[in-house]
Write an enzyme that holds these catalytic residues in place. Structure first.
Site, PDB file in Angstrom:
ATOM      1  N   GLU A  93      47.634  39.789  35.765  1.00  0.00           N
ATOM      2  CA  GLU A  93      48.282  39.351  36.999  1.00  0.00           C
ATOM      3  C   GLU A  93      47.423  38.442  37.885  1.00  0.00           C
ATOM      4  O   GLU A  93      47.339  38.644  39.092  1.00  0.00           O
ATOM      5  CB  GLU A  93      48.742  40.577  37.813  1.00  0.00           C
ATOM      6  CG  GLU A  93      49.767  41.418  37.084  1.00  0.00           C
ATOM      7  CD  GLU A  93      50.340  42.524  37.928  1.00  0.00           C
ATOM      8  OE1 GLU A  93      51.535  42.450  38.230  1.00  0.00           O
ATOM      9  OE2 GLU A  93      49.602  43.475  38.291  1.00  0.00           O
TER      10      GLU A  93
HETATM   11  C1  ACM Z   1      49.065  46.063  34.975  1.00  0.00           C
HETATM   12  O1  ACM Z   1      49.928  46.948  35.092  1.00  0.00           O
HETATM   13  N1  ACM Z   1      48.906  45.159  35.917  1.00  0.00           N
HETATM   14  C2  ACM Z   1      48.225  46.005  33.803  1.00  0.00           C
END
Ligand code: ACM
Length: 721
Positions: free
Chosen positions: A326
Site C-alpha cells: 500500500e
Molecule cells: C495489508 O493488509 N496491507 C498487507
C-alpha cells in the site's frame, strides 16, 4: 487397523523419565473436554492418516514418559508442558499403574526452519503408547495430538486407541499479530504461542511497525521507542524471551518492519526520511497508513540497512518481512525532488520506483543472511526471484507471483479482521487463484469510487489454476489479524477459534473440507485451548462486566445469537465509532456464535424428521425469548447497550416465532411479522457480504447481525400453513 505396540525395552537413554500425574476419574465428573464424541473424532488438525481400533486405554493412573532417545532440554520442557496441560484439563491422577509413553526423536539440524522434520507416528495401545518422531518438531506435534485423544468417562480418563501417521501439507503455517495498531504484552503474545503449539501452527509473523507505533527497542535508532512507540514497545530482552518461548514450541518468529509505506511511526521518530512533511498527528481523520519513506534519499537505505542489521541479531529466522504494501503513489509523485529523480532515472510509475527500492532491500537482507518477504505489491514490477511474496489483496496474486517464480505464503482469504466465520476462511485453499477478490457482480452492484485503485483487489475470473510447478512454490499460508479494532483484551477471542480452523486448512489434506464436521469440533478445541491458558471467555466476561457492572448476564445471552458485521462494515457504522467500538457489544460478539451454529444445525435436523430435537430447540428459543425484557432492563442508562435494544427485540421476536412453530400454535399475524423480520435481517447480511457492500450499505444497530436466521427460517418453512 490397530498396530500392535511392542513393549520394546527402553534403551540406554532411559533418561529424564517423567512421571506425569494426571486424570482421576472423579475429577472428570464435572465435564469432558471433548464431550460425548470419540476423542479421535475431535482431532484438529485432522492427521494425515488415522487407524482406529475398537476401544480405549485407561490412563487414570497417570502417564509416565520414557525416552528412548536422549531428550534435549527442549524436549524435556515439551514433556513438562504436556504434563501440565493434561493435569489442567483432567485433574490429578488416581491410583493404579501409570500408562507408559515411549518417545523417540530423530536428530534434526533443520529444526525451526522450513526444512524441519515434522513427521511423527503415534500409537496408543492398551498397555502403553509410542511416539516416534523424525525430529523435535514431530515430538511437539505428537504430544499435541495425544492431548486431544484423551477423553473422560465415568470410570476415569481414557485415551482413544489409534495409530496415527502424520505430517503437514505445508511447511509454513503462520499467524500474523499486528502489535502496532494495538499493543499486546509479552504475556498475551505468549498465550497465543501456547495455543499455536496445540494446533500445530509454526510461524509467528510479528507486524512490529506501522502507522500507530514502532514496537521494538532499537539501540541504533532509540527515537523509535522513545518517540514512536508512545510508551508501548518490547525491550530487546523481551523480544529474546518471546523468540525463545516460540522456539521451545516449534514456532519460528518472522519479524515485519514495514517499508517504504506504512511508515508513519518511523517518520514520527525520523521525519527527515519521509517523502512528505510529517503530518500533524492530531489531524482528525488522518489516514495512519499513508506516510511513506523517501526511497531516493540515501539515508533511507542506510536506515534500513542498520535497523534490519540490528533486528537480525534479535530474530534468528532466515526470513524477514519487509512489508512493501500500500505505497500511496502520490506520496512520491507529489514530492518534486522524487518526481525529478523518477524522470531522470526512467521510473515511469511509483511501482517501478518501488521495485528498485525492493531490490535494494532484498540485497541488504541477503547480505545479512536473510531472505526477504513482501506483500503482493512487491511483485507488481520485476524483483529478485527469491523474494517470498505474500498475496493478500486477491487470490490471483498467488497465480501471478508463482508464475514469476516467487515462493509464496498466502494470506488472501485468511484475513481474520474481516470478521467472517471460520467456515468461510476454511473454504479457501492456499492453491486457489479465484477464492478471494472483488467479483464482477459486486463491482456492478456497488461501483467503487476509484475503480483504478480497486483493480488489484478484483478477482481475475480467468485466472488459471496453479500448475504443479507453481504449487511447489507455495510454502504455506498465514492467518492475519490486523488490530485497528482489536484491543488486547479482545485478542484471544478474535483470533480463536477461527485460527484453529485455519491451522487445519494449512496442515491437513486438501480434501479435508467438511464444514459441519469442523463446526462440530471447534467448541471442543476452544475448551481445550482455554483449559490450557487461552483467556477468550474470561476476557469477554470482564469486558461485559465493564459495560454493565453487575448486570452483564443478558448481554452474554444476546451474544449467543448474534455475530458482528463483516468485511470492514465496522468502519462504516453510525455508532459506535473509533475507540468506542472496543467497549461496545460488538466487541464481545463472536464471528462464530457456537450456540447459534448448534441451533441452526439442530433446526435443520428437526425439520428433516428428528422430532426428538424439539425439546432442546425449545429450551434455546425460550432462553433467547426470555432474554429480551431482561436485556432491555439491563441496558437502561448504558448508551452502548441501548443502541442494540432493537437487535435484542428482533432476537426475541424470532425466538418466539420459532417457539410458536414448535408448540403448534396457529395464526398468521405472528408469522407475517416473523417473515418480514427474517427478510430484513437476511438483507442486513447482504449489507456486509463484501467490502464494497459494506461501504455502500446501512449497517444494523451496533454492527450486530442475527445469527439464528437459518434455523428460524427452517422452522417456519417446515410448518407453513
Ligand atoms: C495489508 O493488509 N496491507 C498487507
Amino acid at each position: 487397523m490397530m498396530q500392535t505396540v511392542l513393549p520394546r525395552r527402553p534403551g540406554v537413554f532411559r533418561l529424564g523419565a517423567v512421571r506425569c500425574v494426571l486424570l482421576a476419574g472423579a475429577v472428570f465428573a464435572s465435564g469432558s473436554v471433548f464431550g460425548a464424541a470419540q476423542a479421535e473424532e475431535s482431532l484438529l488438525p485432522v492427521p494425515k492418516s488415522v487407524s482406529v481400533s475398537n476401544g480405549v486405554a485407561s490412563i487414570g493412573g497417570g502417564v509416565q514418559i520414557v525416552w528412548e532417545t536422549r531428550p534435549s532440554p527442549l524436549l524435556q520442557r515439551a514433556a513438562t508442558r504436556f504434563v501440565t496441560r493434561l493435569t489442567a484439563i483432567a485433574g490429578p491422577a488416581g491410583h493404579g499403574a501409570p500408562y507408559v509413553l515411549h518417545v523417540s526423536a530423530g536428530a534434526d539440524r533443520a529444526y525451526l526452519s522450513v526444512d524441519e522434520k515434522e513427521h511423527y507416528t503415534l500409537t496408543t495401545a492398551a498397555g502403553g503408547a509410542r511416539l516416534e518422531a523424525d525430529g523435535p518438531a514431530g515430538v511437539i506435534h505428537g504430544l499435541a495430538t495425544l492431548l486431544q485423544l484423551v477423553r473422560a468417562t465415568p470410570e476415569g480418563a481414557v485415551v482413544e486407541r489409534v495409530h496415527i501417521d502424520d505430517a503437514p501439507r505445508f511447511a509454513w503455517r503462520g499467524l500474523l499479530l499486528d502489535v502496532s495498531r494495538h499493543f499486546d504484552t509479552v504475556e498475551t503474545v505468549e498465550r497465543q504461542l501456547d495455543a499455536m503449539e496445540l494446533v500445530k501452527l509454526n510461524v509467528l509473523h510479528w507486524h512490529l511497525s506501522d502507522g500507530s507505533g514502532f514496537r521494538v527497542e532499537s539501540r541504533m535508532f532509540p527515537k523509535l521507542q522513545n518517540v514512536a512507540s508512545h510508551g508501548q514497545y518490547y525491550t530487546q530482552a523481551q523480544v529474546r524471551e518471546i523468540v525463545a518461548y516460540a522456539a521451545d514450541r516449534g514456532i519460528r518468529v518472522v519479524p515485519e518492519i514495514d517499508v517504504p509505506g506504512h511508515a508513519l511511526a518511523i517518520l514520527e521518530a525520523y521525519p527527515e526520511l519521509g517523502a512528505q512533511p510529517l503530518p500533524d498527528l492530531g489531524t482528525k481523520g488522518l489516514n495512519l497508513n499513508n506516510a511513506a519513506l523517501d526511497p531516493t534519499n540515501p539515508q533511507t537505505l542506510r536506515f534500513v540497512r542498520v535497523l534490519y542489521g540490528e533486528m537480525g541479531g534479535l530474530f534468528p529466522d532466515r526470513y524477514v518481512h519487509a512489508g512493501g504494501d500500500e505505497v500511496v503513489s502520490s506520496q512520491w509523485t507529489k514530492n518534486p525532488a522524487i518526481a525529478a529523480y523518477m524522470k531522470a532515472h526512467g521510473f515511469e510509475t511509483a511501482a517501478a520506483l518501488q521495485a528498485a527500492f525492493t531490490a535494494e532491500v532484498a540485497k541488504i537482507l541477503a547480505a545479512q543472511g536473510h531472505v526477504m518477504m513482501g506483500w503482493d505489491e512487491v511483485s507488481e514490477a520485476p524483483i529478485p526471484k527469491n523474494v517470498v511474496v505474500e498475496p493478500w489483496r486477491a487470490s490471483k496474486w498467488t497465480g501471478t507471483a508463482t508464475r514469476a517464480g516467487h515462493p509464496v505464503v498466502v494470506s488472501a482469504g485468511y484475513y481474520l479482521d474481516l470478521l467472517r466465520p471460520a467456515s468461510m476462511h476454511y473454504a479457501v485453499d492456499p492453491f486457489d487463484t479465484k477464492a478471494e477478490g472483488i467479483t464482477a457482480e459486486q463491482l456492478a452492484k456497488y461501483p467503487p469510487k476509484h475503480p483504478e485503485f480497486s483493480m488489484p483487489f478484483v478477482m481475475d475470473e480467468h485466472a488459471p489454476p496453479l500448475d504443479d510447478g507453481q504449487k511447489s512454490l507455495i510454502m504455506g499460508a498465514e492467518g492475519t489479524l490486523w488490530a485497528e479494532m482489536v484491543s488486547e483484551p479482545m485478542l484471544d477471542a478474535r483470533l480463536w477459534p477461527r485460527m484453529a480452523a485455519l491451522a487445519e486448512r494449512f496442515w491437513s489434506a486438501q480434501d479435508v473440507r467438511d464444514v459441519s464436521d469442523l463446526e462440530r469440533r471447534l467448541p471442543g478445541v476452544m475448551t481445550e485451548l482455554e483449559a490450557t491458558g487461552l483467556q477468550a471467555s474470561q476476557h469477554q466476561e470482564a469486558m461485559r462486566e465493564a459495560m454493565v457492572p453487575g448486570h452483564s448476564g443478558p448481554l452474554k445471552v444476546l451474544t449467543e445469537a448474534v455475530v458482528p458485521v463483516r468485511n470492514y462494515a465496522l468502519n462504516h457504522l453510525a455508532a459506535p465509532t473509533g475507540e468506542a467500538m472496543l467497549s461496545a457489544p460488538v466487541a464481545v460478539s463472536n464471528p462464530d456464535a457456537f450456540a447459534a451454529i448448534r441451533f441452526n444445525a439442530m433446526a435443520a435436523r428437526y425439520v428433516r424428521g428428528e422430532a426428538g430435537l424439539a425439546g432442546p430447540l425449545r429450551e434455546m428459543l425460550q432462553r433467547w425469548a426470555d432474554n429480551d425484557p431482561a436485556f432491555v432492563a439491563s441496558a437502561k442508562g448504558v448508551p452502548a447497550l441501548e443502541a442494540v435494544v432493537p437487535v435484542s427485540h428482533a432476537v426475541g421476536l424470532l425466538s418466539r416465532a420459532g417457539l410458536n412453530v414448535l408448540n403448534g400454535r396457529e395464526g398468521s399475524a405472528w408469522r407475517m411479522d416473523a417473515e418480514r423480520l427474517l427478510q430484513e435481517q437476511e438483507q442486513a447480511f447482504e449489507g456486509s457480504a463484501s467490502m464494497l457492500a459494506s461501504a455502500h450499505s446501512t449497517q444494523p444497530p451496533g454492527g450486530l447481525l442475527i445469527a439464528i436466521l437459518p434455523g428460524i427460517r427452517a422452522l417456519l418453512g417446515a410448518h407453513a400453513p
